[in-house]
Motif scaffolding. Structure first.
Motif, PDB file in Angstrom:
ATOM      1  N   ASN A  21     -13.435  27.308 -50.751  1.00  0.00           N
ATOM      2  CA  ASN A  21     -12.134  26.776 -50.323  1.00  0.00           C
ATOM      3  C   ASN A  21     -12.128  25.259 -50.219  1.00  0.00           C
ATOM      4  O   ASN A  21     -11.986  24.707 -49.136  1.00  0.00           O
ATOM      5  CB  ASN A  21     -11.783  27.343 -48.942  1.00  0.00           C
ATOM      6  CG  ASN A  21     -11.542  28.829 -48.987  1.00  0.00           C
ATOM      7  OD1 ASN A  21     -10.577  29.287 -49.573  1.00  0.00           O
ATOM      8  ND2 ASN A  21     -12.447  29.592 -48.361  1.00  0.00           N
ATOM      9  N   GLY A  22     -12.330  24.578 -51.312  1.00  0.00           N
ATOM     10  CA  GLY A  22     -12.348  23.119 -51.250  1.00  0.00           C
ATOM     11  C   GLY A  22     -13.708  22.635 -50.774  1.00  0.00           C
ATOM     12  O   GLY A  22     -13.814  21.857 -49.826  1.00  0.00           O
ATOM     13  N   LEU A  23     -14.736  23.102 -51.454  1.00  0.00           N
ATOM     14  CA  LEU A  23     -16.112  22.778 -51.060  1.00  0.00           C
ATOM     15  C   LEU A  23     -16.517  21.417 -51.626  1.00  0.00           C
ATOM     16  O   LEU A  23     -16.418  21.181 -52.826  1.00  0.00           O
ATOM     17  CB  LEU A  23     -17.060  23.866 -51.580  1.00  0.00           C
ATOM     18  CG  LEU A  23     -18.550  23.654 -51.324  1.00  0.00           C
ATOM     19  CD1 LEU A  23     -18.858  23.629 -49.833  1.00  0.00           C
ATOM     20  CD2 LEU A  23     -19.371  24.732 -52.026  1.00  0.00           C
ATOM     21  N   SER A  24     -16.967  20.540 -50.734  1.00  0.00           N
ATOM     22  CA  SER A  24     -17.440  19.218 -51.164  1.00  0.00           C
ATOM     23  C   SER A  24     -18.788  18.911 -50.519  1.00  0.00           C
ATOM     24  O   SER A  24     -18.948  19.092 -49.320  1.00  0.00           O
ATOM     25  CB  SER A  24     -16.462  18.116 -50.732  1.00  0.00           C
ATOM     26  OG  SER A  24     -15.227  18.239 -51.392  1.00  0.00           O
ATOM     27  N   PHE A  25     -19.714  18.469 -51.348  1.00  0.00           N
ATOM     28  CA  PHE A  25     -20.974  17.948 -50.809  1.00  0.00           C
ATOM     29  C   PHE A  25     -21.675  17.169 -51.914  1.00  0.00           C
ATOM     30  O   PHE A  25     -21.327  17.287 -53.091  1.00  0.00           O
ATOM     31  CB  PHE A  25     -21.887  19.073 -50.280  1.00  0.00           C
ATOM     32  CG  PHE A  25     -22.370  20.050 -51.316  1.00  0.00           C
ATOM     33  CD1 PHE A  25     -23.484  19.780 -52.090  1.00  0.00           C
ATOM     34  CD2 PHE A  25     -21.710  21.259 -51.514  1.00  0.00           C
ATOM     35  CE1 PHE A  25     -23.936  20.683 -53.050  1.00  0.00           C
ATOM     36  CE2 PHE A  25     -22.144  22.161 -52.471  1.00  0.00           C
ATOM     37  CZ  PHE A  25     -23.264  21.882 -53.233  1.00  0.00           C
ATOM     38  N   GLU A  26     -22.630  16.342 -51.504  1.00  0.00           N
ATOM     39  CA  GLU A  26     -23.421  15.618 -52.493  1.00  0.00           C
ATOM     40  C   GLU A  26     -24.896  15.754 -52.159  1.00  0.00           C
ATOM     41  O   GLU A  26     -25.296  15.567 -51.015  1.00  0.00           O
ATOM     42  CB  GLU A  26     -23.066  14.125 -52.500  1.00  0.00           C
ATOM     43  CG  GLU A  26     -24.036  13.351 -53.390  1.00  0.00           C
ATOM     44  CD  GLU A  26     -23.674  11.888 -53.598  1.00  0.00           C
ATOM     45  OE1 GLU A  26     -22.720  11.421 -52.938  1.00  0.00           O
ATOM     46  OE2 GLU A  26     -24.352  11.245 -54.407  1.00  0.00           O
ATOM     47  N   VAL A  27     -25.673  16.111 -53.161  1.00  0.00           N
ATOM     48  CA  VAL A  27     -27.123  16.085 -53.020  1.00  0.00           C
ATOM     49  C   VAL A  27     -27.592  14.855 -53.789  1.00  0.00           C
ATOM     50  O   VAL A  27     -27.518  14.817 -55.015  1.00  0.00           O
ATOM     51  CB  VAL A  27     -27.771  17.365 -53.605  1.00  0.00           C
ATOM     52  CG1 VAL A  27     -29.282  17.337 -53.395  1.00  0.00           C
ATOM     53  CG2 VAL A  27     -27.163  18.616 -52.966  1.00  0.00           C
ATOM     54  N   PRO A  28     -28.036  13.814 -53.078  1.00  0.00           N
ATOM     55  CA  PRO A  28     -28.442  12.589 -53.780  1.00  0.00           C
ATOM     56  C   PRO A  28     -29.674  12.831 -54.651  1.00  0.00           C
ATOM     57  O   PRO A  28     -30.460  13.742 -54.378  1.00  0.00           O
ATOM     58  CB  PRO A  28     -28.782  11.622 -52.637  1.00  0.00           C
ATOM     59  CG  PRO A  28     -28.208  12.219 -51.404  1.00  0.00           C
ATOM     60  CD  PRO A  28     -28.180  13.706 -51.626  1.00  0.00           C
TER      61      PRO A  28
END
Ligand code: ADP
Ligand code: ADP
Length: 229
Positions: A21-28
């Protein structure tokens, strides 16, 4: 060493029933992030999207800044090495199982891969030789031995991104800790995503992302998350 970004990803297997449902993340780049959450939260689903088994209905997934829709299937597969929970091995030798990967692999490719795995210390605990037959007609490996072979098979391809999808969940805690210690040594500085449900599995993660109902509900380091549990 690419980064992995989920940007407002919406996805459902069926119309009108969004799982993410609108998933946001960042794995650097070069970091090891863990993804945890209750069963049904959408962890395996996000892994499938990363491989483009499905595409999001909204939002974007980026590897090294590039939308994975614009990447060929071959380079996507080369970029991401996956170790699933229940790896299936061929009824063949340990060496073949580690070196297979390519249909045209020659005996010397296979031997080189096996040597690589051996150098990494991944399978030095296996009392068996590379030419030992495993599977139906051969030797039965324990769950931990099987996962070591599967991890070696993935790592010898040197994927810049490593996705462990409950890779050690089925093992006893001691075996899991041994494998994680080895992984920590050999996969350090690789961009990695560890999907897990046991907290002991993710103690080493640089950051833990908590997923619930297809959304990121919390993120932090191991100690921080434990504090307000
Ligand atoms: P997790 O890995 O966190 O346990 P999943 O991504 O497997 O969660 O599942 C999230 C939701 O998607 C669950 O409600 C599950 O029933 C549903 N789901 C998973 N795979 C499919 C599928 N192939 N078709 C329809 N629904 C699915
Ligand atoms: P490869 O193609 O790199 O030799 P495999 O033959 O092990 O890898 O798997 C084929 C493809 O299936 C992988 O590239 C990966 O995209 C996908 N895959 C395998 N297991 C899983 C899993 N548990 N979850 C998601 N994708 C998987």
């Amino acid at each position: 060493r690419p980064s992995v970004v989920f940007d407002n990803v919406v996805f459902g297997y069926e119309k009108d029933r969004a799982i993410l449902n609108g998933l946001s993340f960042e794995v650097p780049a070069g970091r090891n992030y863990a993804i945890v959450g209750p069963s049904g939260a959408g962890k395996s689903t996000l892994a499938r999207l990363l491989f483009r088994f499905y595409d999001p209905q909204e939002g974007r997934i980026l590897i090294d800044g590039q939308n994975i829709k614009d990447v060929t299937q071959a380079s996507l597969r080369a970029a991401i090495g996956i170790v699933p929970q229940d790896s299936v091995l061929f009824n063949d030798t340990i060496g073949y199982n580690i070196g297979y990967g390519r249909e045209d692999a020659t005996q010397s490719d296979i031997e080189a891969a096996a040597r690589g795995a051996s150098l990494m210390g991944l399978i030095d605990r296996l009392p068996k030789r590379f030419d030992t037959e495993v599977g139906e007609r051969g030797l039965k490996l324990s769950g931990g031995e099987k996962q070591r072979v599967a991890i070696a098979r993935t790592l010898v391809k040197n994927p810049p991104i490593l996705l462990l999808d409950e890779a050690t969940s089925a093992l006893d805690t001691r075996t899991e800790q041994e494998i994680l210690a080895t992984l920590h040594r050999v996969a350090e500085h690789r961009t990695s995503i560890s999907i897990a449900h046991r907290l002991s599995t993710i103690a080493d993660a640089d950051r833990i992302l908590v997923l619930s109902d297809g959304r990121l509900v919390e993120s932090g380091r191991h100690g921080e998350l434990l504090r307000h549990d």
